[in-house]
Every structure is written in C-alpha cells, then in structure tokens.
Motif scaffolding. Sequence first.
Motif, short mmCIF file in Angstrom:
data_model
loop_
_atom_site.label_atom_id
_atom_site.label_comp_id
_atom_site.label_asym_id
_atom_site.label_seq_id
_atom_site.Cartn_x
_atom_site.Cartn_y
_atom_site.Cartn_z
N LYS A 64 0.84 -1.20 0.00
CA LYS A 64 0.00 0.00 0.00
C LYS A 64 0.88 1.25 0.00
CE LYS A 64 -3.56 2.44 2.59
NZ LYS A 64 -4.46 2.43 3.74
N ASN A 95 -10.30 -7.19 -7.21
CA ASN A 95 -10.61 -5.94 -6.52
C ASN A 95 -11.96 -6.15 -5.86
OD1 ASN A 95 -8.33 -4.46 -7.73
ND2 ASN A 95 -9.46 -4.76 -9.62
N ASP A 117 -14.90 -5.31 -2.63
CA ASP A 117 -15.44 -4.22 -1.82
C ASP A 117 -14.65 -4.14 -0.52
OD1 ASP A 117 -16.92 -2.65 0.01
OD2 ASP A 117 -18.80 -3.20 -0.95
N VAL A 118 -13.96 -3.01 -0.32
CA VAL A 118 -13.08 -2.88 0.84
C VAL A 118 -13.85 -2.87 2.16
CG1 VAL A 118 -11.20 -1.78 -0.41
CG2 VAL A 118 -12.96 -0.37 0.64
N SER A 168 -6.37 -7.09 -1.17
CA SER A 168 -7.25 -6.22 -1.94
C SER A 168 -7.42 -4.88 -1.25
CB SER A 168 -8.61 -6.90 -2.14
OG SER A 168 -9.46 -6.10 -2.92
N LYS A 169 -7.56 -4.90 0.06
CA LYS A 169 -7.68 -3.64 0.82
C LYS A 169 -6.43 -2.80 0.67
CE LYS A 169 -10.81 -5.24 4.43
NZ LYS A 169 -11.00 -5.42 5.87
N TRP A 207 -4.11 -2.48 -1.95
CA TRP A 207 -3.95 -1.71 -3.19
C TRP A 207 -5.12 -0.76 -3.39
CZ3 TRP A 207 -3.53 -7.22 -4.38
CH2 TRP A 207 -4.70 -7.82 -4.82
N GLN A 208 -6.33 -1.16 -3.01
CA GLN A 208 -7.46 -0.26 -3.18
C GLN A 208 -7.39 0.90 -2.18
OE1 GLN A 208 -10.40 -3.70 -3.66
NE2 GLN A 208 -11.26 -2.06 -4.89
N TRP A 216 -5.51 2.30 -5.96
CA TRP A 216 -5.18 1.50 -7.15
C TRP A 216 -6.09 0.28 -7.24
CZ3 TRP A 216 -1.07 2.76 -10.47
CH2 TRP A 216 -0.28 3.82 -10.05
N GLU A 217 -6.19 -0.28 -8.44
CA GLU A 217 -6.86 -1.55 -8.66
C GLU A 217 -5.96 -2.41 -9.54
OE1 GLU A 217 -10.75 -0.98 -10.33
OE2 GLU A 217 -11.57 -0.40 -8.39
N PHE A 277 -1.28 -2.65 -12.04
CA PHE A 277 -2.13 -1.84 -11.16
C PHE A 277 -2.42 -0.53 -11.85
CE2 PHE A 277 0.34 -4.67 -8.54
CZ PHE A 277 -0.53 -5.07 -7.52
N ARG A 308 -4.64 3.38 -11.56
CA ARG A 308 -5.40 4.34 -10.73
C ARG A 308 -6.74 4.58 -11.38
NH1 ARG A 308 -2.06 7.29 -6.96
NH2 ARG A 308 0.02 7.38 -7.84
#
Length: 86
Positions: free
Chosen positions: A12, A51, A53-54, A62-63, A65-66, A70-71, A84, A86
């Motif tokens: 992250k 990706n 849902d955080v 997933s949490k 990078w999001q 980013w995804e 990745f 934006r």
Amino acid sequence: MIAYMSVYVPLKTFLTNQPGKLVRLSFPQIEGILNRKLPKAAMDYDWWWDNEDVLTTHHSQSKSWQGAGWEVSSVDRAHRVADFVR
C-alpha cells in the motif's frame, strides 16, 4: 485491543508513492516490497488478485492496493506479473 497490521501495508505504501496511472510489478518485485513470499493462492488463483469491496472483504491484499487508490487491471500468473491502475 490489539491493533492488526496487514502484511500488505508495504505494498500500500509503495503504491501510494507511485506517480502516474499504471504500475506493472513482477511477483518477485512484490515479494521484495513485502519482504516475504506471496502466498500460494496468489500463484494459483486469479481470484486472489480481485478488486473486492473494501468494506466487506476479508482479503487484506485487496484492501491494500485499493486503499492506496489503485486496482489490479490484469494479472498474468504464467509470467508472474500484475498491472495496477489508478
């Protein structure tokens, strides 16, 4: 209460500091950022790179990078690379 720190915080942080809109990282590069091996699931399953849902996911990768904005746009497990955006 004990605070939990995800092993993916370094990813992250790395992504947060990247300029531009696309970052391509090889799996070995990601492992270097994390200072640890990626889990077997990252090598074996595309879903590991989803990706999600955080607010509802339990997947800290997933949490990470999001949370940095980013995804994952694509992953090529055969060539061990992830893109990745934006």
